[in-house]
Every structure is written in structure tokens, then in C-alpha cells.
Design a protein around this motif. Structure first.
Motif: not given
Length: 311
Positions: A123, A125, A135, A200, A221, A288
Motif C-alpha cells: 500500500d 499513502g 507517515k 500507511n 491509514l 490509502i
């Protein structure tokens, strides 16, 4: 000339590169010993955006970030947009992404494991159209992190004591701010906080698991609201993190979401994005992107703590 298998974006000023003496010549030598052709961009005087354009125009099969987490995040955007896999040679200070994916962080072990690494999906973010792999933090932390940047490369006692003094002074002066939080699962609400972090996927609890994520393909998230942080709070929270039990601390509120919008009274917000300090326009719109990035990592086994979906 053979087509390069890897295009390597090397940050020669990263902590690991300087400590280990990793240069473009050294990397050419190591890959030549494996019979592989590589192209290497080690020109740190060139603007980073220009270096990313060079990587985009490369015809190499893989794009490799040789540096810290910030270098990896920047090159990940290019890898996603060009449909290629990202490789990470961890040469930073923290190397958080490599540790999350069980990628070896020593040069010898990394090269020994390279042939066994496979493309896997993780994934990503996104905030205001910009990706992050770890983050984004706003509030108190970016200011403290900015002071830390001035000490990068300095390991002397005076530098460490100077940063500790700055940290204590900064905590004593921090004021809470109001933020409107609007998640995809609830009504907007006003929170008074000192810092907000959006990660993330979720950080794990457990002995020794300091800022480690057990999985990077959970599709969410994690929203962390830090309501107040005195020196005593910081010491207690640090001890709880080291012991592996910190999520129930009263200074924190944690929520898992797929999207969130953060509004403050400021038109421009200073933020720490994967360890790098930048300024973002308000409001901050997070979402996300499930399994959006292909990344080379060791294969998943049944006893791994680092599950990722195979490409």
C-alpha cells in the motif's frame, strides 16, 4: 552497451553511504562482480526533481533507491507512474521501510539476498496528491525533526546534548492547536492536539518493535492524535514503546481509516513526510492507495511478520 538492469539513484550524503564508503564506483564494482550492468546517478548537486526525471527516462528494468527513506519515497512515485518495481538499498539512518519488509540493512547481507528478492505489492499513502510510504506528521514533531537535521552527520557529545536541550525546551513551549478531522466513516469533529500523525498501515506493539509495521498491505491509514506531550509524557511513552505496550496511553487516540481530511487555521502547514520536512497547503486530504507499489523484497514465508501480496 548492455541495457542496465537497475537504475540507481544514490544519495552519497546519506548516513550509511558516508559511513560505509558507498560510492558510484563501489556500486559499479559490486554489480559488475555479479555480471549485471547498472546506471548510477550519484550527482547530489543536481536538483532532486531533475534526478527523478532522469530515473523516469531510464530504460532499466528496476529503479533502485540507494539512500534513506526519503530517497525511497521520491523514487517510489516514479516507479508507480512508470509501472516498474522499486528496489531499496538501505543506506539511511533509520531504514524503516527496509526493516518493515525484512530487507537486509548491511551491504554484504543485502547483496547475498538480492537474487532471492521478488516483486511484491504494498500500500501507499497519499496526501494532496503526494505519496508517502511511512507517515506524515504535523504539529510539534516537524519542528523538533528540523533541529535534528542540523546535526545530521555529527555524533559528538556536544551535538547530542545540544539536541536534547532543544527537545526539552521545545516540549515546554508547545501549544495545542485546533484541527477539524473528517474521516470517511464519521462526522467532522474538532480536536485540540499537539501533533497529528497519519501512517500507511498500523504500527505494531511488541517488545523491541519500535515504529515497525507488521504488514503493509492492510489497506488502511492509521490516524494518531497526540493530545499533549510533556517531558514526563515523552519519557513514559518512550518506555512503553520500548516495552511494546503503548497504544492505550491516555495521550494518544488511534483510529484506522481509508481516508481523512485535516483542516487547521493555517493556509500552509509544516509537515514531516517520511522523515523529510516540507510545507503542504491546507486542507490536507489523505487516502490509502491499496497495493499501488511493486517493491523488491524477500519472499514471504509462513512464519514471516512482513506479509505482502505477490505481484
Amino acid at each position: 552497451m548492455r541495457q542496465a538492469k537497475y537504475h540507481i539513484l544514490l544519495n552519497p550524503n546519506s548516513g550509511g553511504a558516508m559511513r560505509l564508503g558507498v560510492t558510484a564506483d563501489r556500486l559499479h564494482e559490486l554489480f559488475a562482480g555479479r555480471g549485471e550492468a547498472v546506471s548510477i546517478d550519484a550527482d547530489s548537486d543536481r536538483p532532486f526533481e531533475q534526478r527523478l526525471r532522469i530515473a523516469r527516462n531510464s530504460n532499466a528494468e528496476f529503479l533502485m533507491a540507494a539512500g534513506g527513506d526519503g530517497t525511497a519515497t521520491g523514487l517510489a512515485q516514479v516507479a508507480m507512474e512508470t509501472g516498474r518495481s522499486l528496489a531499496v538499498l538501505p543506506l539511511g539512518t533509520a531504514n524503516l521501510l527496509a526493516r518493515d519488509l525484512a530487507i537486509p540493512v548491511t551491504l554484504e547481507e543485502w547483496f547475498a539476498a538480492l537474487d532471492t528478492m521478488v516483486p511484491r505489492r504494498m500500500d501507499v499513502g497519499e496526501v494532496n496528491g503526494r505519496i508517502f510510504l511511512h507517515k506524515v506528521v504535523i504539529g510539534a514533531v516537524p519542528g523538533i525533526a528540523a533541529a535534528r537535521e542540523h546535526l545530521r552527520g555529527r555524533g559528538d557529545l556536544a551535538a547530542k546534548l545540544g539536541f536534547l536541550g532543544h527537545f526539552v525546551r521545545r516540549l515546554s513551549r508547545i501549544r495545542r492547536f485546533a484541527a477539524e478531522i473528517a474521516t470517511s466513516s464519521g462526522e467532522p469533529r474538532i480536536e485540540r492536539v499537539q501533533s497529528i500523525a497519519i501512517a500507511n498501515n498500523d504500527y505494531a506493539e511488541g517488545l523491541g518493535k519500535l515504529f515497525q509495521r507488521q504488514r503493509l498491505d492492510g489497506g488502511t491509514l492509521s490516524l494518531y492524535l497526540l493530545r499533549h506531550l510533556s517531558v514526563a509524557d515523552a519519557l513514559r511513552l518512550a518506555a512503553e514503546m520500548a516495552l511494546g505496550s503503548w497504544k492505550n496511553d491516555d495521550v494518544l487516540e488511534i483510529e484506522n481509516v481509508r481516508a481523512v481530511v485535516v483542516r487547521t487555521r493555517w493556509l500552509r502547514i509544516r509537515a514531516m513526510i517520511d522523515g523529510e520536512i516540507d510545507t503542504l497547503a491546507s486542507p490536507l486530504r489523505f487516502r490509502i492507495l491499496p497495493l499501488a507499489l511493486s517493491i523488491l523484497a524477500p519472499p514471504v514465508s509462513t512464519d514471516t511478520d512482513h506479509p505482502l501480496e505477490a505481484t
